[in-house]
Enzyme design. Structure first.
Site, PDB file in Angstrom:
ATOM      1  N   GLY A 122     107.894 -73.665   6.741  1.00 32.00           N
ATOM      2  CA  GLY A 122     108.901 -73.469   7.782  1.00 32.00           C
ATOM      3  C   GLY A 122     110.119 -74.342   7.514  1.00 32.00           C
ATOM      4  NE  ARG A 161     104.196 -71.208   6.598  1.00 32.08           N
ATOM      5  CZ  ARG A 161     105.057 -70.857   7.549  1.00 32.08           C
ATOM      6  NH1 ARG A 161     105.482 -69.617   7.624  1.00 32.08           N
ATOM      7  NH2 ARG A 161     105.488 -71.743   8.432  1.00 32.08           N
ATOM      8  CG  ASP A 187     100.074 -79.516   7.563  1.00 31.46           C
ATOM      9  OD1 ASP A 187     101.016 -78.716   7.690  1.00 31.46           O
ATOM     10  OD2 ASP A 187      99.033 -79.451   8.238  1.00 31.46           O
ATOM     11  CB  THR A 204     107.367 -79.484   9.340  1.00 28.23           C
ATOM     12  OG1 THR A 204     106.866 -78.769  10.486  1.00 28.23           O
ATOM     13  CG2 THR A 204     106.654 -80.816   9.269  1.00 28.23           C
ATOM     14  CG  ASP A 213     105.170 -77.443  13.502  1.00 24.77           C
ATOM     15  OD1 ASP A 213     106.058 -76.960  14.211  1.00 24.77           O
ATOM     16  OD2 ASP A 213     104.350 -76.764  12.867  1.00 24.77           O
ATOM     17  CG  ASP A 222     102.225 -80.703  11.732  1.00 21.51           C
ATOM     18  OD1 ASP A 222     103.152 -80.899  10.929  1.00 21.51           O
ATOM     19  OD2 ASP A 222     101.585 -79.640  11.775  1.00 21.51           O
ATOM     20  NE  ARG A 274     101.372 -72.110  11.667  1.00 24.49           N
ATOM     21  CZ  ARG A 274     101.715 -71.087  10.891  1.00 24.49           C
ATOM     22  NH1 ARG A 274     100.882 -70.111  10.694  1.00 24.49           N
ATOM     23  NH2 ARG A 274     102.875 -71.064  10.279  1.00 24.49           N
TER      24      ARG A 274
HETATM   25  O1  F6P Z   1     105.588 -75.005  10.672  1.00 22.38           O
HETATM   26  C1  F6P Z   1     106.748 -74.717  11.334  1.00 22.38           C
HETATM   27  C2  F6P Z   1     106.602 -73.511  12.209  1.00 22.38           C
HETATM   28  O2  F6P Z   1     107.875 -73.241  12.749  1.00 22.38           O
HETATM   29  C3  F6P Z   1     105.538 -73.606  13.290  1.00 22.38           C
HETATM   30  O3  F6P Z   1     105.973 -74.337  14.410  1.00 22.38           O
HETATM   31  C4  F6P Z   1     105.274 -72.156  13.579  1.00 22.38           C
HETATM   32  O4  F6P Z   1     103.954 -71.959  14.047  1.00 22.38           O
HETATM   33  C5  F6P Z   1     105.433 -71.513  12.249  1.00 22.38           C
HETATM   34  O5  F6P Z   1     106.236 -72.357  11.463  1.00 22.38           O
HETATM   35  C6  F6P Z   1     106.059 -70.141  12.319  1.00 22.38           C
HETATM   36  O6  F6P Z   1     105.993 -69.560  11.065  1.00 22.38           O
HETATM   37  P1  F6P Z   1     106.737 -68.219  10.652  1.00 22.38           P
HETATM   38  O7  F6P Z   1     108.170 -68.563  10.424  1.00 22.38           O
HETATM   39  O8  F6P Z   1     106.043 -67.780   9.445  1.00 22.38           O
HETATM   40  O9  F6P Z   1     106.609 -67.272  11.816  1.00 22.38           O
END
Ligand code: F6P
Length: 325
Positions: free
Chosen positions: A11, A72, A103, A126, A128, A130, A172
Protein backbone atom coordinates in the site's frame (compact mmCIF):
# COMPACT_ATOMS: atom_id res chain seq x y z
CA UNK A 1 29.60 -0.68 -2.73
CA UNK A 2 28.79 0.86 -6.11
CA UNK A 3 25.18 0.27 -7.01
CA UNK A 4 21.99 -0.07 -5.01
CA UNK A 5 18.38 -0.79 -5.94
CA UNK A 6 15.30 0.80 -4.41
CA UNK A 7 11.58 0.08 -4.65
CA UNK A 8 8.28 1.04 -3.02
CA UNK A 9 6.02 -1.90 -2.26
CA UNK A 10 2.54 -2.68 -0.89
CA UNK A 11 0.00 0.00 0.00
CA UNK A 12 1.50 3.34 -1.04
CA UNK A 13 1.89 5.91 1.71
CA UNK A 14 2.34 9.71 1.62
CA UNK A 15 6.00 10.45 2.25
CA UNK A 16 7.37 7.60 0.13
CA UNK A 17 8.53 10.19 -2.42
CA UNK A 18 10.33 12.14 0.29
CA UNK A 19 12.08 8.91 1.25
CA UNK A 20 13.05 8.13 -2.36
CA UNK A 21 14.46 11.62 -2.71
CA UNK A 22 16.62 11.19 0.39
CA UNK A 23 17.82 7.76 -0.77
CA UNK A 24 18.90 9.12 -4.16
CA UNK A 25 20.52 12.29 -2.79
CA UNK A 26 22.41 10.38 -0.08
CA UNK A 27 23.54 7.74 -2.56
CA UNK A 28 24.67 10.42 -5.01
CA UNK A 29 26.66 12.20 -2.30
CA UNK A 30 28.41 8.88 -1.61
CA UNK A 31 29.03 8.13 -5.29
CA UNK A 32 26.55 5.27 -5.44
CA UNK A 33 24.43 4.60 -8.48
CA UNK A 34 20.70 4.01 -7.81
CA UNK A 35 18.38 1.78 -9.79
CA UNK A 36 14.67 2.31 -9.09
CA UNK A 37 12.36 -0.67 -9.69
CA UNK A 38 8.81 -0.03 -10.81
CA UNK A 39 5.65 -1.41 -9.18
CA UNK A 40 7.37 -2.89 -6.16
CA UNK A 41 8.98 -6.30 -6.53
CA UNK A 42 7.21 -6.75 -9.88
CA UNK A 43 9.84 -4.45 -11.37
CA UNK A 44 12.59 -6.73 -10.06
CA UNK A 45 10.97 -9.91 -11.38
CA UNK A 46 9.97 -8.37 -14.74
CA UNK A 47 13.12 -6.23 -15.09
CA UNK A 48 11.35 -2.88 -15.18
CA UNK A 49 13.67 -0.29 -13.78
CA UNK A 50 15.37 3.03 -14.39
CA UNK A 51 18.44 4.80 -13.14
CA UNK A 52 17.52 7.48 -10.59
CA UNK A 53 19.60 10.63 -10.41
CA UNK A 54 19.01 13.75 -8.27
CA UNK A 55 17.23 15.23 -11.30
CA UNK A 56 14.52 12.54 -11.11
CA UNK A 57 13.73 13.25 -7.46
CA UNK A 58 13.70 17.02 -7.56
CA UNK A 59 10.32 18.58 -6.78
CA UNK A 60 8.72 15.36 -5.50
CA UNK A 61 9.00 15.79 -1.73
CA UNK A 62 5.56 17.39 -1.54
CA UNK A 63 3.74 14.76 -3.60
CA UNK A 64 1.67 11.81 -2.38
CA UNK A 65 1.89 8.41 -4.07
CA UNK A 66 5.27 7.23 -5.31
CA UNK A 67 7.13 8.06 -8.53
CA UNK A 68 8.19 4.40 -8.74
CA UNK A 69 4.58 3.22 -8.40
CA UNK A 70 3.71 0.48 -5.95
CA UNK A 71 2.06 -2.93 -5.99
CA UNK A 72 1.91 -6.24 -4.23
CA UNK A 73 3.76 -9.06 -5.99
CA UNK A 74 2.38 -12.59 -6.08
CA UNK A 75 5.60 -13.95 -7.66
CA UNK A 76 7.52 -13.18 -4.47
CA UNK A 77 5.49 -15.88 -2.74
CA UNK A 78 6.90 -18.58 -4.99
CA UNK A 79 10.40 -20.08 -5.03
CA UNK A 80 10.64 -19.48 -8.79
CA UNK A 81 9.72 -15.82 -8.34
CA UNK A 82 12.30 -15.36 -5.58
CA UNK A 83 15.00 -17.06 -7.63
CA UNK A 84 14.17 -14.93 -10.66
CA UNK A 85 14.26 -11.75 -8.58
CA UNK A 86 17.64 -12.67 -7.08
CA UNK A 87 19.03 -13.58 -10.51
CA UNK A 88 17.93 -10.22 -11.94
CA UNK A 89 19.50 -8.33 -9.02
CA UNK A 90 22.76 -10.24 -9.52
CA UNK A 91 22.69 -9.56 -13.27
CA UNK A 92 22.37 -5.84 -12.54
CA UNK A 93 25.34 -6.14 -10.16
CA UNK A 94 23.41 -4.54 -7.35
CA UNK A 95 25.27 -4.57 -4.04
CA UNK A 96 22.11 -3.90 -2.04
CA UNK A 97 18.34 -3.53 -2.26
CA UNK A 98 16.38 -0.99 -0.23
CA UNK A 99 12.67 -1.77 0.22
CA UNK A 100 10.20 0.91 1.33
CA UNK A 101 6.98 -0.79 2.47
CA UNK A 102 5.08 -2.58 5.22
CA UNK A 103 5.31 -5.95 6.92
CA UNK A 104 4.15 -7.92 3.84
CA UNK A 105 6.92 -6.33 1.76
CA UNK A 106 9.45 -7.16 4.47
CA UNK A 107 8.32 -10.80 4.48
CA UNK A 108 9.13 -10.88 0.76
CA UNK A 109 12.49 -9.20 1.45
CA UNK A 110 13.39 -11.78 4.11
CA UNK A 111 12.42 -14.61 1.74
CA UNK A 112 14.62 -13.08 -0.98
CA UNK A 113 17.67 -13.38 1.28
CA UNK A 114 17.65 -17.13 0.62
CA UNK A 115 18.82 -16.47 -2.96
CA UNK A 116 20.14 -12.90 -3.13
CA UNK A 117 23.74 -12.37 -2.05
CA UNK A 118 23.66 -8.56 -1.63
CA UNK A 119 22.62 -6.54 1.40
CA UNK A 120 18.92 -6.01 2.19
CA UNK A 121 17.44 -3.15 4.16
CA UNK A 122 13.85 -1.96 4.78
CA UNK A 123 12.24 1.39 5.55
CA UNK A 124 8.72 1.32 7.09
CA UNK A 125 6.18 2.93 4.77
CA UNK A 126 2.51 2.20 5.44
CA UNK A 127 -0.44 4.22 6.68
CA UNK A 128 -1.31 1.32 9.02
CA UNK A 129 1.67 1.99 11.33
CA UNK A 130 1.79 -1.68 12.22
CA UNK A 131 5.51 -2.33 11.75
CA UNK A 132 7.49 -3.26 14.84
CA UNK A 133 10.80 -1.45 15.32
CA UNK A 134 9.71 2.11 14.56
CA UNK A 135 7.40 4.39 16.53
CA UNK A 136 5.87 5.58 13.28
CA UNK A 137 5.87 4.46 9.69
CA UNK A 138 5.97 6.88 6.76
CA UNK A 139 2.41 7.86 5.81
CA UNK A 140 0.64 7.35 9.11
CA UNK A 141 0.67 11.02 10.16
CA UNK A 142 -0.82 12.14 6.84
CA UNK A 143 -3.47 9.41 6.85
CA UNK A 144 -4.46 10.41 10.37
CA UNK A 145 -4.92 14.04 9.32
CA UNK A 146 -6.90 12.97 6.25
CA UNK A 147 -9.18 10.78 8.36
CA UNK A 148 -9.64 13.59 10.89
CA UNK A 149 -10.54 16.09 8.22
CA UNK A 150 -13.26 13.71 7.02
CA UNK A 151 -14.55 12.80 10.48
CA UNK A 152 -14.74 16.46 11.52
CA UNK A 153 -16.95 17.07 8.50
CA UNK A 154 -19.10 14.07 9.36
CA UNK A 155 -19.42 15.55 12.85
CA UNK A 156 -20.88 18.75 11.44
CA UNK A 157 -23.70 16.97 9.67
CA UNK A 158 -24.12 14.49 12.55
CA UNK A 159 -24.54 17.44 14.94
CA UNK A 160 -27.01 19.15 12.65
CA UNK A 161 -29.18 16.03 12.36
CA UNK A 162 -28.43 14.66 15.84
CA UNK A 163 -27.46 11.51 14.04
CA UNK A 164 -25.38 8.43 14.68
CA UNK A 165 -22.56 7.75 12.21
CA UNK A 166 -20.24 4.84 11.67
CA UNK A 167 -16.97 5.93 10.06
CA UNK A 168 -14.81 3.11 8.69
CA UNK A 169 -11.08 3.72 8.52
CA UNK A 170 -8.28 1.57 7.05
CA UNK A 171 -6.01 -0.77 8.98
CA UNK A 172 -6.21 -4.36 7.90
CA UNK A 173 -4.78 -6.08 10.97
CA UNK A 174 -4.42 -3.19 13.38
CA UNK A 175 -6.46 -0.45 14.99
CA UNK A 176 -3.63 2.08 15.14
CA UNK A 177 -5.28 4.49 12.72
CA UNK A 178 -8.77 3.85 14.14
CA UNK A 179 -7.67 4.53 17.72
CA UNK A 180 -5.69 7.65 16.82
CA UNK A 181 -8.48 9.05 14.63
CA UNK A 182 -11.16 8.12 17.15
CA UNK A 183 -9.36 9.82 20.04
CA UNK A 184 -8.43 12.94 18.06
CA UNK A 185 -11.93 13.30 16.62
CA UNK A 186 -13.58 12.83 20.02
CA UNK A 187 -15.47 9.76 18.78
CA UNK A 188 -17.99 8.26 21.17
CA UNK A 189 -17.01 4.70 20.33
CA UNK A 190 -13.98 3.01 18.73
CA UNK A 191 -14.16 -0.50 17.34
CA UNK A 192 -10.74 -1.99 16.58
CA UNK A 193 -8.95 -5.36 16.61
CA UNK A 194 -7.41 -4.55 20.00
CA UNK A 195 -10.95 -4.58 21.50
CA UNK A 196 -12.17 -7.44 19.33
CA UNK A 197 -13.09 -9.71 22.22
CA UNK A 198 -15.45 -7.02 23.49
CA UNK A 199 -17.19 -6.53 20.17
CA UNK A 200 -20.83 -7.51 19.99
CA UNK A 201 -23.98 -5.87 18.70
CA UNK A 202 -25.65 -5.70 22.14
CA UNK A 203 -22.72 -3.82 23.63
CA UNK A 204 -22.48 -1.40 20.72
CA UNK A 205 -26.23 -0.67 20.84
CA UNK A 206 -26.19 -0.39 24.62
CA UNK A 207 -23.42 2.21 24.49
CA UNK A 208 -25.39 4.34 22.03
CA UNK A 209 -28.50 4.12 24.22
CA UNK A 210 -26.56 5.03 27.38
CA UNK A 211 -25.04 8.06 25.65
CA UNK A 212 -28.46 9.24 24.54
CA UNK A 213 -29.81 8.74 28.07
CA UNK A 214 -27.05 10.97 29.45
CA UNK A 215 -27.01 13.58 26.72
CA UNK A 216 -30.38 13.45 25.03
CA UNK A 217 -30.51 13.42 21.24
CA UNK A 218 -27.01 14.22 20.01
CA UNK A 219 -24.47 13.37 17.38
CA UNK A 220 -22.67 10.11 18.07
CA UNK A 221 -19.70 8.85 16.07
CA UNK A 222 -18.34 5.33 16.01
CA UNK A 223 -14.93 4.96 14.38
CA UNK A 224 -14.51 1.39 13.18
CA UNK A 225 -11.40 -0.24 11.72
CA UNK A 226 -12.01 -2.08 8.45
CA UNK A 227 -12.48 -5.88 8.68
CA UNK A 228 -13.94 -5.57 12.19
CA UNK A 229 -17.49 -6.49 11.24
CA UNK A 230 -18.60 -8.95 8.54
CA UNK A 231 -19.75 -6.74 5.67
CA UNK A 232 -18.08 -3.68 7.18
CA UNK A 233 -19.59 -0.48 8.52
CA UNK A 234 -22.58 -0.62 6.15
CA UNK A 235 -23.59 -4.05 7.47
CA UNK A 236 -23.17 -2.90 11.06
CA UNK A 237 -25.31 0.18 10.34
CA UNK A 238 -28.01 -2.08 8.88
CA UNK A 239 -27.90 -4.37 11.93
CA UNK A 240 -28.18 -1.40 14.30
CA UNK A 241 -31.14 -0.11 12.31
CA UNK A 242 -32.82 -3.48 12.81
CA UNK A 243 -32.66 -2.71 16.52
CA UNK A 244 -34.28 0.65 16.02
CA UNK A 245 -31.02 2.63 16.10
CA UNK A 246 -30.97 4.74 12.94
CA UNK A 247 -27.45 5.43 11.71
CA UNK A 248 -25.44 6.17 8.60
CA UNK A 249 -22.19 4.57 7.46
CA UNK A 250 -19.33 6.49 5.88
CA UNK A 251 -16.38 4.52 4.47
CA UNK A 252 -13.26 6.64 4.08
CA UNK A 253 -11.36 4.07 1.98
CA UNK A 254 -8.38 4.88 -0.19
CA UNK A 255 -8.53 8.64 0.23
CA UNK A 256 -6.58 7.88 3.41
CA UNK A 257 -3.63 6.74 1.29
CA UNK A 258 -3.43 9.88 -0.83
CA UNK A 259 -2.74 13.56 -0.50
CA UNK A 260 0.25 15.79 0.15
CA UNK A 261 2.37 14.34 2.95
CA UNK A 262 2.26 16.38 6.15
CA UNK A 263 5.54 17.77 7.50
CA UNK A 264 6.06 14.86 9.90
CA UNK A 265 5.96 12.33 7.07
CA UNK A 266 8.31 14.35 4.87
CA UNK A 267 10.79 14.59 7.73
CA UNK A 268 10.48 10.91 8.69
CA UNK A 269 10.79 9.82 5.05
CA UNK A 270 13.87 12.00 4.59
CA UNK A 271 15.52 10.85 7.80
CA UNK A 272 14.94 7.13 7.30
CA UNK A 273 15.84 7.19 3.61
CA UNK A 274 19.15 8.92 4.32
CA UNK A 275 19.86 6.74 7.34
CA UNK A 276 19.14 3.51 5.46
CA UNK A 277 21.69 4.35 2.74
CA UNK A 278 24.31 5.36 5.32
CA UNK A 279 23.73 2.11 7.19
CA UNK A 280 24.08 0.08 3.99
CA UNK A 281 27.48 1.71 3.54
CA UNK A 282 28.33 0.57 7.08
CA UNK A 283 27.41 -3.00 6.13
CA UNK A 284 23.84 -3.27 7.49
CA UNK A 285 22.00 -6.36 6.21
CA UNK A 286 18.54 -7.82 6.94
CA UNK A 287 17.68 -4.75 8.98
CA UNK A 288 14.96 -2.12 8.96
CA UNK A 289 15.82 1.54 9.45
CA UNK A 290 13.29 2.88 11.95
CA UNK A 291 12.93 5.63 14.51
CA UNK A 292 12.37 5.10 18.23
CA UNK A 293 12.05 8.10 20.59
CA UNK A 294 13.35 10.41 17.88
CA UNK A 295 16.49 8.35 17.26
CA UNK A 296 17.09 6.52 14.00
CA UNK A 297 18.13 2.92 14.58
CA UNK A 298 18.21 -0.55 13.08
CA UNK A 299 15.79 -3.35 13.85
CA UNK A 300 15.97 -6.94 12.52
CA UNK A 301 13.76 -7.29 9.44
CA UNK A 302 12.59 -10.75 10.52
CA UNK A 303 10.98 -9.27 13.65
CA UNK A 304 9.13 -6.41 11.98
CA UNK A 305 5.92 -8.37 11.36
CA UNK A 306 5.54 -9.87 14.81
CA UNK A 307 2.49 -7.65 15.35
CA UNK A 308 3.38 -6.86 18.93
CA UNK A 309 3.15 -3.16 18.27
CA UNK A 310 0.51 -1.82 20.63
CA UNK A 311 -2.01 0.95 20.22
CA UNK A 312 -2.09 3.51 23.05
CA UNK A 313 -3.88 1.36 25.63
CA UNK A 314 -4.03 4.22 28.17
CA UNK A 315 -5.97 6.48 25.79
CA UNK A 316 -8.12 3.62 24.56
CA UNK A 317 -9.12 2.66 28.12
CA UNK A 318 -9.83 6.29 28.99
CA UNK A 319 -11.99 6.66 25.89
CA UNK A 320 -13.96 3.54 26.81
CA UNK A 321 -14.67 4.91 30.27
CA UNK A 322 -15.75 8.43 29.46
CA UNK A 323 -17.04 8.57 25.90
CA UNK A 324 -20.74 8.13 26.72
CA UNK A 325 -20.89 11.22 28.93
O1 F6P B 1 -1.62 -1.65 4.04
C1 F6P B 1 -2.20 -0.46 3.71
C2 F6P B 1 -3.64 -0.63 3.35
O2 F6P B 1 -4.11 0.63 2.92
C3 F6P B 1 -4.53 -1.22 4.43
O3 F6P B 1 -4.91 -0.26 5.40
C4 F6P B 1 -5.68 -1.75 3.63
O4 F6P B 1 -6.29 -2.85 4.28
C5 F6P B 1 -5.03 -2.21 2.38
O5 F6P B 1 -3.81 -1.51 2.25
C6 F6P B 1 -5.87 -1.99 1.14
O6 F6P B 1 -5.26 -2.61 0.07
P1 F6P B 1 -5.70 -2.43 -1.44
O7 F6P B 1 -5.17 -1.11 -1.90
O8 F6P B 1 -5.10 -3.57 -2.13
O9 F6P B 1 -7.20 -2.42 -1.47
Amino acid sequence: MKRIGVLTSGGDAPGMNACLRAVVLTAHANELEVIGFQRGFNGVVDQQYQTLSPYHVSGIIQNGGTILKSARCAAMQTEEGLQQAAQNLHDLELDALLVIGGDGSFRGTVALAKYYKGQLIGVPGTIDNDVDGSDFSIGFATALDTALDAIDKVRDTADAFERIFLVEVMGRHTGYLAVAAGIAAGAEQIICPELASELNLDKIADHVEQARKHRGNCSYIIVIAETMYPGGASALAADLEQRGIECRASILGHIQRGGRPVGADRILGTKLGAYAVEQLLQGAHMMMAGEINGQAGLYPLVLTGDKKKQVDSYLLRWQQQVAQY
